[in-house]
Design a protein around this motif. Structure first.
Motif, PDB file in Angstrom:
ATOM      1  N   ASP A 125       0.836  -1.195   0.000  1.00 56.19           N
ATOM      2  CA  ASP A 125       0.000   0.000   0.000  1.00 56.19           C
ATOM      3  C   ASP A 125       0.879   1.257   0.000  1.00 56.19           C
ATOM      4  O   ASP A 125       1.425   1.660   1.029  1.00 56.19           O
ATOM      5  CB  ASP A 125      -0.881  -0.038   1.270  1.00 56.19           C
ATOM      6  N   LEU A 126       1.047   1.878  -1.190  1.00 55.85           N
ATOM      7  CA  LEU A 126       1.801   3.123  -1.298  1.00 55.85           C
ATOM      8  C   LEU A 126       0.887   4.307  -1.014  1.00 55.85           C
ATOM      9  O   LEU A 126      -0.267   4.302  -1.416  1.00 55.85           O
ATOM     10  CB  LEU A 126       2.402   3.271  -2.701  1.00 55.85           C
ATOM     11  N   PHE A 127       1.405   5.337  -0.343  1.00 46.36           N
ATOM     12  CA  PHE A 127       0.580   6.469   0.104  1.00 46.36           C
ATOM     13  C   PHE A 127      -0.573   5.910   0.939  1.00 46.36           C
ATOM     14  O   PHE A 127      -1.741   6.229   0.712  1.00 46.36           O
ATOM     15  CB  PHE A 127       0.032   7.278  -1.075  1.00 46.36           C
ATOM     16  N   CYS A 128      -0.247   5.080   1.907  1.00 47.28           N
ATOM     17  CA  CYS A 128      -1.257   4.260   2.589  1.00 47.28           C
ATOM     18  C   CYS A 128      -2.215   5.058   3.455  1.00 47.28           C
ATOM     19  O   CYS A 128      -3.314   4.595   3.753  1.00 47.28           O
ATOM     20  CB  CYS A 128      -0.578   3.179   3.423  1.00 47.28           C
ATOM     21  N   GLY A 129      -1.815   6.277   3.874  1.00 45.19           N
ATOM     22  CA  GLY A 129      -2.701   7.081   4.708  1.00 45.19           C
ATOM     23  C   GLY A 129      -3.087   6.357   5.981  1.00 45.19           C
ATOM     24  O   GLY A 129      -2.329   5.552   6.526  1.00 45.19           O
ATOM     25  N   GLY A 130      -4.294   6.639   6.446  1.00 43.78           N
ATOM     26  CA  GLY A 130      -4.780   6.022   7.675  1.00 43.78           C
ATOM     27  C   GLY A 130      -5.357   4.638   7.484  1.00 43.78           C
ATOM     28  O   GLY A 130      -5.908   4.061   8.426  1.00 43.78           O
ATOM     29  N   GLY A 131      -5.276   4.096   6.259  1.00 45.83           N
ATOM     30  CA  GLY A 131      -5.677   2.715   6.034  1.00 45.83           C
ATOM     31  C   GLY A 131      -7.140   2.487   5.721  1.00 45.83           C
ATOM     32  O   GLY A 131      -7.622   1.354   5.846  1.00 45.83           O
ATOM     33  N   GLY A 170       2.903  -0.998   4.178  1.00 42.43           N
ATOM     34  CA  GLY A 170       2.334   0.323   3.934  1.00 42.43           C
ATOM     35  C   GLY A 170       3.440   1.361   3.984  1.00 42.43           C
ATOM     36  O   GLY A 170       4.370   1.247   4.788  1.00 42.43           O
ATOM     37  N   ILE A 171       3.362   2.365   3.129  1.00 41.69           N
ATOM     38  CA  ILE A 171       4.361   3.437   3.102  1.00 41.69           C
ATOM     39  C   ILE A 171       3.643   4.776   3.024  1.00 41.69           C
ATOM     40  O   ILE A 171       2.739   4.962   2.206  1.00 41.69           O
ATOM     41  CB  ILE A 171       5.310   3.303   1.897  1.00 41.69           C
ATOM     42  N   ASP A 172       4.039   5.707   3.876  1.00 41.10           N
ATOM     43  CA  ASP A 172       3.460   7.051   3.834  1.00 41.10           C
ATOM     44  C   ASP A 172       4.459   8.044   4.414  1.00 41.10           C
ATOM     45  O   ASP A 172       5.246   7.706   5.307  1.00 41.10           O
ATOM     46  CB  ASP A 172       2.150   7.113   4.614  1.00 41.10           C
ATOM     47  N   ALA A 173       4.388   9.289   3.934  1.00 41.54           N
ATOM     48  CA  ALA A 173       5.316  10.321   4.381  1.00 41.54           C
ATOM     49  C   ALA A 173       4.849  11.032   5.648  1.00 41.54           C
ATOM     50  O   ALA A 173       5.612  11.795   6.241  1.00 41.54           O
ATOM     51  CB  ALA A 173       5.518  11.348   3.264  1.00 41.54           C
ATOM     52  N   TRP A 174       3.584  10.801   6.066  1.00 42.84           N
ATOM     53  CA  TRP A 174       3.040  11.493   7.247  1.00 42.84           C
ATOM     54  C   TRP A 174       3.102  10.546   8.439  1.00 42.84           C
ATOM     55  O   TRP A 174       2.522   9.459   8.404  1.00 42.84           O
ATOM     56  CB  TRP A 174       1.604  11.918   6.964  1.00 42.84           C
ATOM     57  N   ASP A 175       3.764  10.982   9.496  1.00 44.72           N
ATOM     58  CA  ASP A 175       3.965  10.104  10.651  1.00 44.72           C
ATOM     59  C   ASP A 175       2.650   9.672  11.296  1.00 44.72           C
ATOM     60  O   ASP A 175       2.517   8.513  11.727  1.00 44.72           O
ATOM     61  CB  ASP A 175       4.881  10.761  11.690  1.00 44.72           C
ATOM     62  N   LEU A 176       1.657  10.557  11.350  1.00 46.77           N
ATOM     63  CA  LEU A 176       0.385  10.187  11.968  1.00 46.77           C
ATOM     64  C   LEU A 176      -0.354   9.133  11.135  1.00 46.77           C
ATOM     65  O   LEU A 176      -1.032   8.256  11.687  1.00 46.77           O
ATOM     66  CB  LEU A 176      -0.501  11.414  12.163  1.00 46.77           C
ATOM     67  N   ALA A 177      -0.225   9.221   9.817  1.00 41.93           N
ATOM     68  CA  ALA A 177      -0.828   8.200   8.955  1.00 41.93           C
ATOM     69  C   ALA A 177      -0.163   6.847   9.194  1.00 41.93           C
ATOM     70  O   ALA A 177      -0.841   5.815   9.295  1.00 41.93           O
ATOM     71  CB  ALA A 177      -0.696   8.606   7.490  1.00 41.93           C
ATOM     72  N   VAL A 178       1.157   6.852   9.310  1.00 49.60           N
ATOM     73  CA  VAL A 178       1.904   5.616   9.556  1.00 49.60           C
ATOM     74  C   VAL A 178       1.484   4.987  10.879  1.00 49.60           C
ATOM     75  O   VAL A 178       1.252   3.773  10.970  1.00 49.60           O
ATOM     76  CB  VAL A 178       3.415   5.901   9.535  1.00 49.60           C
TER      77      VAL A 178
END
Length: 327
Positions: free
Chosen positions: A6-12, A28-36
């Motif tokens: 899941d690229l740009f996985c967000g909050g799932g 899952g990969i995302d640039a936003w720590d809260l999404a991760v």
């Protein structure tokens, strides 16, 4: 059970639908720590990486992960109509092209690309499709409304559903075997929660808000609850009936609920848990980190679970049919 990265996985939210449709998250990969953090809390067996995809080596990860499906939801803010007339950030748009090395490295049977429909007006949209096709994928370019799939939100999005099986898919194919139950905005409201409301008519209330409310009251009559729509271009008077699906959730806190007590209207904003419900995530999906504004942003950046569930059910059905034919 189709596995997925899941690229740009967000909050799932999209991953939640994929899991309901029979999928299993690997990465899952995302640039936003809260999404991760949110993704990891909801899918603890998946590996989750806090990084931009361009700063991560897909070839190295492909040695560890062999997904059946690659989910991608590239940044959409620079394509979205919600940004108005402001020029888009081209580097943001380029994240869509950035998925090509991941497809090349992992060569999954299926690739899903989700974005706002205005992405089709992007100058490199055809290049993206051609690049995917050059890797021997059949590409179905669809515009899907989440409300059609039983969501309490009318969220229209572009989906590129790409496969190595040479199969062209339509919306009707995704709806095969489904009997979506129609939902409306009233269905996503937590009517039992004791969220704090304030009188609609108070001295600090903006004139534009009161005008929107008056238009709704004139149309619906008194003592009928409704939604006020804040922000963004609104061509329906700045309000909506609860009998229709909620309009598209964005990263801004834009929906207010007007209710009545003793013939007096009260206003409160919709809460993150209600927006989560409108994204189709359900009670099993949690938002354990972030403040209210950040949780609203997580929802606004998400993919409606109902649509992804239908896609994964179609993938599972297609793969099962192929196995039967091979046998």
């Amino acid at each position: 059970m189709p596995t997925f990265v899941d690229l740009f996985c967000g909050g799932g939210f999209g991953a939640r639908g994929a899991v309901r449709g029979g999928g299993k998250p690997l990465l899952g990969i995302d640039a936003w720590d809260l999404a991760v953090q949110t993704y990891q809390a909801n899918f603890p067996t998946a590996e989750v990486i806090h990084s931009k995809i361009e700063d991560t080596d897909p070839i190295l990860l492909a040695k560890k992960f062999k997904p059946d499906v690659l989910l991608t939801s590239p940044e959409c803010t620079s394509h979205s109509i919600a940004r108005g007339a402001r020029p888009g950030n081209e580097s943001s748009k380029e994240t869509a092209i950035g998925i090509i090395p991941w497809i090349e490295a992992m060569l999954p049977r299926w690739v899903i690309v989700e974005n706002v429909n205005r992405m089709k007006k992007w100058g490199r949209h055809n290049e993206l499709i051609s690049s995917i096709k050059s890797l021997n994928y059949e590409v179905s370019d669809l515009l899907l409304n989440s409300a059609t799939f039983g969501s309490g939100q009318a969220r229209k999005r572009m989906f590129l559903i790409c496969n190595l099986e040479g199969i062209s898919l339509s919306e009707a194919d995704l709806l095969t075997g489904m009997t979506p139950q129609y939902k409306c905005a009233a269905d996503i409201i937590d009517w039992n929660a004791e969220y704090k409301s304030a009188p609609l008519h108070k001295p600090s209330r903006a004139k534009a808000t009161l005008e929107r409310a008056e238009r709704a009251i004139q149309a619906l009559g008194r003592n009928v609850p409704f939604i006020i729509v804040y922000y963004g271009s609104d061509y329906a008077g700045g309000w909506q009936s609860l009998a229709a699906p909620l309009r598209t959730i964005t990263t801004l806190d834009r929906f207010g609920l007007v209710t009545w007590h003793d013939d007096v209207p009260y206003l409160r904003m919709l809460q993150p848990d209600e927006l989560k419900h409108a994204m189709g995530a359900g009670k099993e999906h949690s938002l354990p980190v972030g403040n209210r504004r950040e949780k609203v942003k997580l929802c606004g950046n998400g993919v409606c679970a109902e649509v992804m569930e239908a896609i994964f059910r179609t993938i599972a059905r297609t793969d099962a049919k192929k196995s039967e034919q091979a046998a």
